[in-house]
Design an enzyme around this catalytic site. Sequence first.
Site, PDB file in Angstrom:
ATOM      1  CG  HIS A 125      97.391   3.399   8.681  1.00  0.00           C
ATOM      2  ND1 HIS A 125      98.444   3.232   9.640  1.00  0.00           N
ATOM      3  CD2 HIS A 125      95.490   3.259   8.874  1.00  0.00           C
ATOM      4  CE1 HIS A 125      98.296   2.317   9.730  1.00  0.00           C
ATOM      5  NE2 HIS A 125      96.764   1.551  10.466  1.00  0.00           N
ATOM      6  CD  GLU A 126      92.620   3.666  10.708  1.00  0.00           C
ATOM      7  OE1 GLU A 126      91.818   2.099  10.268  1.00  0.00           O
ATOM      8  OE2 GLU A 126      93.049   3.755  10.900  1.00  0.00           O
TER       9      GLU A 126
ATOM     10  CG  HIS B 155      93.973  -1.016   8.356  1.00  0.00           C
ATOM     11  ND1 HIS B 155      95.292  -1.705   8.763  1.00  0.00           N
ATOM     12  CD2 HIS B 155      93.988  -0.102   9.252  1.00  0.00           C
ATOM     13  CE1 HIS B 155      96.204  -1.484   9.470  1.00  0.00           C
ATOM     14  NE2 HIS B 155      95.340  -0.694   9.295  1.00  0.00           N
TER      15      HIS B 155
END
Length: 227
Positions: free
Chosen positions: A124-125, A128
Amino acid sequence: MNSSGDNAGFEWWRRTMQYKTGIGLTPEEKTRYEDDSKARELKKECLKCYEYRDWMLKYSPTVRFMVQAITKLNKGSDSKFDDSKIICDYCPDWKGGGFHPELGILLCQNRLRDKWHLEDTLSHELIHYFDDLKWQIDWLNLKHHACSEIRASSLSGECRFWEEFKRRGFRTGFHVARGHQDCVRRRAIISVSGNPNCQSKEHAAKIVDEVWDSCFADTRPFDEIYR
């Protein structure tokens, strides 16, 4: 300051037994034991988090693919990814991790259930991270933020059917056919709600809906939703 010998081997066992029984335990010793116990647990969590992080960087197909994509965007395909930008630490907030354009990725060692939860969080990160490099995201711009949250929740694996089913089961409102999309939307709204420029959860939902179609359909750098 306590010596390391007090926190290891037989001496730690003795202190633990004394704490549990209360025999001969002064208030000062009780407080010191509780402080030392917390420090031991934090160290254990931290070491485990870094162990899992390193394993994922080496073996997870999703993490490895994202690292390669980020490396190509950052300095070129021949440069090495700086894994020191992925740190483990204690988090007081109820979240699994975070991303900052200058500081990198934070993995919340005390919020990660297991190795596979860390994989989802790290993926997820990393999405980003990829978005920030590719599109120079303004994280205070709600539409920018919402779009990256939609992509991160959709592509990381945290909203795949089995994970969502484990969280919600057959509770009212769970739909097998659109479970993935419902999960992505819900998590994106929660994240955008925490943006200082967001007025309310309803405001966050409105922003997420405005960018939904284009951002959910954008699976870059993957060809499709992989997990």
